[in-house]
Structures are given as structure tokens and as C-alpha cells.
Write an enzyme that holds these catalytic residues in place. Structure first.
Site, mmCIF file in Angstrom:
data_model
loop_
_atom_site.group_PDB
_atom_site.id
_atom_site.type_symbol
_atom_site.label_atom_id
_atom_site.label_comp_id
_atom_site.label_asym_id
_atom_site.label_seq_id
_atom_site.Cartn_x
_atom_site.Cartn_y
_atom_site.Cartn_z
ATOM 1 N N HIS B 265 0.839 -1.208 0.000
ATOM 2 C CA HIS B 265 0.000 0.000 0.000
ATOM 3 C C HIS B 265 0.879 1.265 0.000
ATOM 4 O O HIS B 265 0.730 2.145 -0.849
ATOM 5 C CB HIS B 265 -0.903 -0.035 1.247
ATOM 6 C CG HIS B 265 -1.828 1.125 1.375
ATOM 7 N ND1 HIS B 265 -3.136 1.102 0.949
ATOM 8 C CD2 HIS B 265 -1.644 2.380 1.876
ATOM 9 C CE1 HIS B 265 -3.715 2.267 1.185
ATOM 10 N NE2 HIS B 265 -2.825 3.057 1.752
ATOM 11 N N GLU B 266 1.818 1.328 0.942
ATOM 12 C CA GLU B 266 2.688 2.509 1.013
ATOM 13 C C GLU B 266 3.585 2.599 -0.218
ATOM 14 O O GLU B 266 3.957 3.687 -0.654
ATOM 15 C CB GLU B 266 3.521 2.484 2.294
ATOM 16 C CG GLU B 266 2.727 2.417 3.598
ATOM 17 C CD GLU B 266 1.676 3.516 3.762
ATOM 18 O OE1 GLU B 266 1.818 4.579 3.120
ATOM 19 O OE2 GLU B 266 0.703 3.301 4.509
ATOM 20 N N HIS B 269 1.848 4.635 -2.755
ATOM 21 C CA HIS B 269 2.073 6.074 -2.515
ATOM 22 C C HIS B 269 3.470 6.483 -3.001
ATOM 23 O O HIS B 269 3.653 7.514 -3.637
ATOM 24 C CB HIS B 269 1.961 6.386 -1.020
ATOM 25 C CG HIS B 269 0.565 6.418 -0.471
ATOM 26 N ND1 HIS B 269 -0.422 7.228 -0.979
ATOM 27 C CD2 HIS B 269 -0.016 5.750 0.572
ATOM 28 C CE1 HIS B 269 -1.553 7.069 -0.282
ATOM 29 N NE2 HIS B 269 -1.332 6.169 0.670
#
Lengths: 497, 497
Positions: B265-266, B269
Site C-alpha cells: 500500500h505505502e 504512494h
């Protein structure tokens, strides 16, 4: 008091910028990914420029004038000292025209990069033009600051690192050291030749165990782990920010002993930072006094306390617990290991006895280079002659000669003498502490540094920049810095049976 | 072009201040010693104030006026977009009086600290006065910015996180979602009831192995480790600076699966940050477009790509290699494990299907609170009614109800809707990418993200803030954001045989 209070706010802001710069700088050396170097350089440059602008803008000068005129009578002792330190920082900053700051900074950055390659290639001639540019900008800074501060150019450079320390003060002390040096070294080497060689260290020493031992000893020495960290970097240092002192080391699995003493050395720096007076942490008067005293604190912990008999007796069972039983951990053997004297080419690898020779030489040379008595092209010859005459060894190439240190290419002229002034100050402070506190060494033998650190807290750490270095040393030891105390210490430690 | 170029320099300086703040903020969450919190707060406040002063000083406004008047005709497309973004940032900053900025910041800091205890005690009444102060200052900021920008107060708050996104845009989309939600959830749960339960995960899973696996998968997904790092923090996030993206996770030795998807997920980003256009990294136009697109990138990597069949087939042997043979690593079982649907109380623990319900509720409530249609004292009742009606579950206490999130006490009003807008955008972008690139999913099954990331680089990352979010989504997918695409995706993934 309005102007003075406005100045306190302004300098608190500068202090927070310094803290931010300290963390960014630590991160850069310790953990930053390589690809971030360019942007990090921009971030640091941006904060540095903002800091410089805030310090030098007209309003700062006006507030200083007003505070000195209107508030001086009502300031208490610490406030008055704080105002004096503010003026000092401001005077240094405004003395140099912005273009010269920029030219000098660019010359140093360029030369430092070129130096890494030139050192590898032992290519002094190739570096010469860039190094000449650094020297000429440093000389110009010395002249500009010297005119503003009423000092000679070299004294003005020195004053950047060590407020109030002058050649007049250093020269006779270093002369004393140098005069006694050849005989002392010969005597130490002769003495050592009759001692058994130290047993080799039975490695390997896993990094995780080295780190745990280092952390235990740091804590024993008084390092406050809630306000600091220990990490790894290529070149060990003490940095970070207020209430966040970051020290680093470099582990070698074949030899724990240098990382261990390195950690304790940096812990000495950290104790100074962590012991500054809380009420003044964000103000100029609350800052560490200068590089001589800073180096004195690291060397006091490393050389005076931790390489001393009492602490080595405590360390011996710690090494057994960490690395298993071995005759190499006997206190006698640790003493021999940690006090070997070997004249060598490289300053940073030098033992305590020969280290000052490297400094005496560099101090003499950089004064002559700034003063114009020595041409830069003649530096390698002068360097090699100097090392031969002091240590009796030949420099085979400039890589291991005048190109070995980052200070000159990096623009840190006037810094070198503080290493040896620090070593002498450490010996003198430690001797005074032992005299004042009869139980000090017995407590070190139990791994308890509280008496020693308590003594330092009151005399050095807690006084911060409340007065000048010479006064701090005299108040703490009852006399001015004295080469004979240092020399007597070396004789005691290195000529004992 | 003189004014425009002066603005570029000024905004580059702001960008470096942002970078410094990003590293200081990362350090604070990841590695700072506890005792440094106070000073770190001062450092961050100092840089924030300097940043605000630089952005709002008269000269910035004058330069913007001059550039808009004199330079507009000669600017190229990116420069024009850059000038527009500069004006936008300036307009936000000058709209709010300095005292209100300070009052709001203090109210949020105070309330956030009190909230930690109030949440633990489930004490809404105790927090009410402090939360009311946050709400009133946020409402005042919404009004001030709304007046300056010609927006309603809530739209003005929303615009801080997601430039150009308005209630008018969100309301019909969220209405569609909400209308279909109860039937969809019932259908998914009914379908799931007929599937075998996933096998339990055979832990423990040593942190070192989890970290290595996470790093391998990050790298496979395209994370550039020379311009970023993976570390640990209590609350995982993506932060850092330009060319230095710092992502964090939190390991649980009993369950590797959440840290693993958290890292991915990160990484989503981070890929957005690392894919911004190099020529514009230090300029407003080169910044990520807003929170909807940022969340779309993390969810696209985590939910669309990494919880999809293709990647799970790749992950299966990776888990065997990391943790040993086990039937739990069968792709079928991983699918069941990573797609369990369980209506629950806590937003951050919610699965993909029920997550939007938490957002629909919070969006409706915060609009009504800012608009004054809902009294703050009535929030717990309204929250509990809403959750009952959306998910059919009872909130037993405010700790697990309206006190669970930091956003409201921390002053982040107008932020919540971007989570679900991001999830919808992720589904729509991924569908378009798969349609454009027939080999995309086959490559993910080999652990190769280059086709997917290449597609995102051109359509999203590389366009940065060159145009608005709606246009970026329409250009990339051929149509505006459409709830039906998201709903069809959920049906495909959660109702498949």
C-alpha cells in the site's frame, strides 16, 4: 528589556534551525539513500541561507545596539553573557560579505569532492589549483573577520571554532610540547620495548554484541538514551540537535576495540551536549563553549577515564561476558593493547603519545599558509620534512602525507590546534577531578561515572558559554592550561612499570 | 518572465523547506528518542512559520500579480499550470488570518492529546469542549477560505486536501454507492457463507524474514531503493522528501499478512512520489495532485494489483520460500484470506467491501457538523444510528464509535471522502490499464509490475499537478469517475465462484 527579549526570540529561532540542520546532517551521514544527496544538499543550503539572513538582517543589529545601550544595566549575569554571545555570532556573520561566503563555500565543496579522488591518486599537483582557491578564500575570510574583530587573520579563523583562543596563547604551550616531544617519545618507545607485546584479540566479534556492549557502557557513562541515539556511519561523529544527541560509530568484526573506544569518545561529546543548562538550551550562552572544550570532553571520557586502569578493570569482566573467556581480557593485557605507541603516518590512527606531533605540524603549516610565509606548492615538502623531524618517519606519498585530512580542502582552517588543546585540557581537568573527588577512580572501577560526570556537570557542561574557555579551565583546575601537566600525565601513563 | 522566474526560485525554497519538514516528521515517527519531542515540535513549528511567512509575504503576492499580468502570454503549458498552482497555494495561505491559523493549530494539538485519553476512556462528554473548539476553528477556516476562494466552507476545507473536488461532485457518486450498498453487502456475505473458510496462517513469522520479503516485493513493484527507505513506525505512513521517500510499516510476528499488504500500500504512494516529473520536482506543478489520487495509487497497488488473482499466484511460491511449505500458501487460500468480508466497528480494520460505509457516514456527519445542521453533542447518537443503518451493527461505546479516528480531534476536516474517492479511482484506473495493456495481468503473475507502473507513470505520476484530478481521471480512463465501475469491480471480485 524589550530589545533583549526580542533577541532571545530571534536566537531561539536560529537554535531551532540549527537543530533541524543537525538532524538533516545526521540523517545524511547515517541513513539517507544515496540518490537523495542532491536534494538534501539543497535543503541544507536553504536552511543555512535562511539562518544567515535571519542572523545578519538589519533588525538583528539594531536590536543588539538597543539591548547593549538600554538593557545592559538590568541584565543578570547569564543574560549579559547571552547578549555578549549574540553579538559575537552576529559579528562573525556580518564580517564577511555574502559573495565571499558563497565563493568560499563553493570553493570548499568543489575542492572537497576533487580531494577524494586526488587523495586516492596521491595527486597534489592536480588538486593544487582548487586547494589554492580554498586557501585564498579562507585567507580573505580571515582578513575580513580579523578587521571586524580586531584580530590577525589566523586568529579570526581560529575564533570561529574556539572563541577567544589566540596564537599568542597557543604558541608557547605548543613550543613546550614540541621541545619535550623527541625525548619523551624515545623514552616511551624504549620503555615499551621492554614490555611484553599485547595478546592478539580473539575475534570475530559480532556487530550485535559489540553494539549491545557499547550501549551498556554509554549508559554507564551517563548517556541519556531518552535524549539521543547510537547509530552507524562511515565517519563516526556526534551530531543531532538539542535533546536529541546522535552519536555514530563504525563496527569492525575483526576488532571490537576501536568501535568501543569510539563510542565512549563520542559519548564524551554527547555528555557535554546533554549537560548544557536547560534554561539556556535555545540561547547562544547555553551552547558548548568551543572545540577545545568539546574535544576535551570526548578525550576525558575516552583517554583519561576509559583507557585508565580503573575503568579497564571494570571492562575486563564485561568483555568476558560479551565475548567469552580469554586471557586477552586480562586488565594488564587491555592496558597494553590500549596504550600501544607506534609512530605512524596517519593522524586519525595515531596513538595518544604521537597524536600531538601531527597537530603541531599542521598548526605550524596552516599558520604559515594563511600568513603567506609558505607557498602552497611547497606544502608537500614542508609536510614531509616536518613529519620526519617530529616522528622520524618518511612520508612515501602525499596520499599518506599532506592530502590525508579533509580539513584543508574542506575549508576548516584554524581547526587543527583544538585537538591537542583538547587533549591537554582533558588531562588537566581529569587530574583536578581526581584531586577533588577521592572516590572517583574507585567508582570508575565499578563502572560508575556519576562522580566524574557530576564534577564535569558543575564545572564545564552546566556553565556552557557563560564565560571563556580559559576562565572555565582555570576555575575548574585552579590554574591556566599548562603543558607540563599534560606531559606529566603522559609520563605517568606510558612510563609506568 | 522575470517575475515568473523569481517565483520559481521562491517556490523552490518552499519545496526545500517541505523536504526538511518531511524528514523531520519521518524521524519523529520512526526513530526519534522520546525526550526530543518538545524540541522537535519547536523545530517543526519554526520551519512551518518560516514557510508560511515566505509564502504569504507581500512580495509573493506582487510577483504573482506581475507574472499573471506580464508573463502569462509567454509561459508554456507547464509554466502556466505552475503559476496557477502557485496562486492556489498562496490563496489558501493568505485567506486565513495568522491568529486563526495559530488558534486552530493550538486547538487541534490540545484536542489531539486529550483525545488519546478520551478514546481510551470512551469519554465523549469529556472531550466535547475541546472538540467543539476544533470544530469552531475549522468552520472559521472554511468560512475564511470559502470567502476568498468563492466556495462553501466545507468545499474550502476539502479543497485543502483535494484541489478542485467539491460536494456537488461527491454527493451524487456517494448517493449511488450508498443506494446499492445494503443489497451488495448482503449478496457478498451470502456468497461468502457458501465458501470454505480460509486456513489459518501458520506463524510465527520472524520480523527479519517479513522485512526481506517486503523489500523484495517493494522492489518488484518498482520502488527505487536509491531514493527511499522502508522502516518501522507505530502508524504506517509514506513521508520523507523529494528523492527520499520514506515508507513505514508495523510488523506482527503472528500475522505477516497485514504488514505485507501495508508495505505494498505505502509502495503505491511511494511510486507516485518517485514518478513525479523530474524537471518540476521542486515546483508546485510537480507535486502530487491531491489525496484522492494519492490514495488511488496506494489502493491500486494494494487492492487492485496485489490482492488480485495474478499477483497472489506470484506471491504463493514467495511465501513458501520465505516461511516454508504450507497449504495456507495455496493461491485459492490466499484469495480467501485477503478477501474476507466482515462488517465491523473500526474503519482502519475494515475490508474493502465495507470500508466505504465508514466513509459515507463520516462524510455525511462532518458536512452536517461544519454546516451547523448537526450539533456536536448529538454526534455519538448520529454516528451510532448511521453505522447501524449501513452495516447493521451496534456501536457499544464511543471508543469504538465516533471517537475512533484522529481526523476530527486533529483538525483534518474534509479529508475523509478522499479515501473512498481514491478506492473508486483505483478501480477505474486499473480497469483502464488492463484494457489498454493486454499483457498486464500476465506480467503481474510473474511479479513484474513494469507494464502497470509504466501506464501509471504516463497517465498519473508524470502529469503531477499539470491539470485537475477529474481531467486526469477522464484522460486516463476515457470517462469521469463512475460509481458503477467500482460497484461492478466489487461484484466481480467478491461474487466470483
Amino acid at each position: 528589556m524589550q530589545a533583549y527579549h526580542a533577541l532571545e526570540q530571534r536566537f531561539a529561532r536560529l537554535s531551532r534551525l540549527d537543530g533541524a540542520l543537525g538532524i538533516l546532517g545526521w540523517d545524511k551521514e547515517a541513513i539517507m539513500p544515496l540518490g537523495a544527496a542532491g536534494e538534501r544538499g539543497e535543503q541544507i543550503a536553504t536552511l543555512s541561507v535562511i539562518r544567515h539572513e535571519l542572523l545578519t538582517e538589519t533588525q538583528t543589529d539594531e536590536l543588539l545596539d538597543r539591548a547593549e545601550r538600554d538593557d545592559a544595566a538590568t541584565l543578570d549575569h547569564w543574560q549579559a553573557a547571552n547578549l555578549r554571545e549574540m553579538r559575537r555570532q552576529h559579528a562573525h556573520a556580518v564580517a564577511v560579505p555574502a559573495e565571499l561566503v558563497e565563493t568560499a563555500s563553493r570553493a570548499a565543496t568543489t575542492c572537497e569532492v576533487a580531494w577524494r579522488q586526488a587523495r586516492a591518486d596521491s595527486d597534489f599537483a592536480g588538486l593544487l589549483p582548487k586547494l589554492a582557491e580554498v586557501l585564498s578564500t579562507q585567507r580573505a575570510i580571515g582578513q575580513a573577520k580579523g578587521e571586524a574583530l580586531g584580530l590577525s587573520p589566523y586568529d579570526a579563523l581560529l575564533d570561529q571554532y574556539d572563541a577567544g583562543t589566540r596564537q599568542d596563547f597557543i604558541d608557547p604551550i605548543f613550543s613546550d610540547l614540541q621541545a619535550g616531544f623527541p625525548a619523551l617519545l624515545a623514552e616511551v618507545l624504549e620503555h615499551q620495548a621492554h614490555q611484553p607485546a599485547p595478546l592478539p584479540l580473539p575475534g570475530p566479534f559480532p556487530v550485535a554484541i559489540q553494539r549491545r556492549l557499547g550501549e551498556t557502557l554509554m549508559q554507564a557513562a551517563g548517556f541519556d538514551g531518552t535524549r539521543g541515539r547510537l547509530d552507524v556511519s562511515t565517519h563516526p561523529f556526534c551530531g543531532g540537535a538539542t535533546d536529541d544527541v546522535r552519536i555514530t560509530t563504525r563496527y569492525d568484526e575483526a576488532d571490537f576495540s576501536s568501535a568501543l573506544m569510539g563510542v565512549l569518545h563520542e559519548t564524551g561529546h554527547a555528555l557535554y551536549e546533554q549537560g548544557r543548562p536547560r534554561a539556556w538550551l535555545a540561547q547562544p550562552v547555553g551552547q558548548a563553549r568551543g572545540m577545545t572544550l568539546h574535544e576535551s570532553q570526548s578525550l576525558l571520557i575516552e583517554m583519561q577515564a576509559c583507557r585508565g586502569d580503573a575503568f579497564l578493570a571494570y571492562l575486563s569482566p564485561q568483555l568476558t561476558a560479551s565475548f567469552g573467556e580469554n586471557p586477552a581480557w586480562a586488565t594488564d593485557n587491555l592496558r597494553r593493547h590500549y596504550r600501544q605507541v607506534r609512530p605512524g603516518l596517519i593522524r586519525v590512527d595515531a596513538d595518544e603519545v604521537t597524536y600531538p606531533a601531527h597537530i603541531l605540524l599542521r598548526y605550524r603549516l596552516e599558520k604559515a599558509l594563511i600568513g603567506g610565509q609558505l607557498a602552497l606548492a611547497d606544502l608537500p615538502g614542508a609536510f614531509n620534512d616536518g613529519l620526519r623531524s617530529l616522528l622520524g618517519i618518511e612520508v612515501p606519498d602525499d596520499r599518506r602525507g599532506c592530502l590525508q585530512d579533509i580539513h584543508w580542502p574542506g575549508g576548516a582552517w584554524g581547526y587543527f590546534p583544538t585537538y591537542t588543546l583538547g587533549a591537554m585540557t582533558a588531562a588537566q581537568l581529569y587530574q583536578a577531578a581526581v584531586a577533588d573527588e577521592p572516590k572517583l577512580e574507585a567508582s570508575l572501577a565499578l563502572g560508575d561515572f556519576s562522580i566524574l560526570v557530576g564534577w564535569l556537570r558543575t564545572r564545564i557542561h552546566g556553565r556552557a558559554s557563560e564565560t571563556d574557555t580559559a576562565t572555565l579551565v582555570r576555575d575548574a583546575t585552579g590554574r591556566p592550561l599548562d603543558a607540563s601537566i599534560y606531559q606529566a600525565y603522559v609520563r605517568r601513563r606510558y612510563l609506568a612499570r
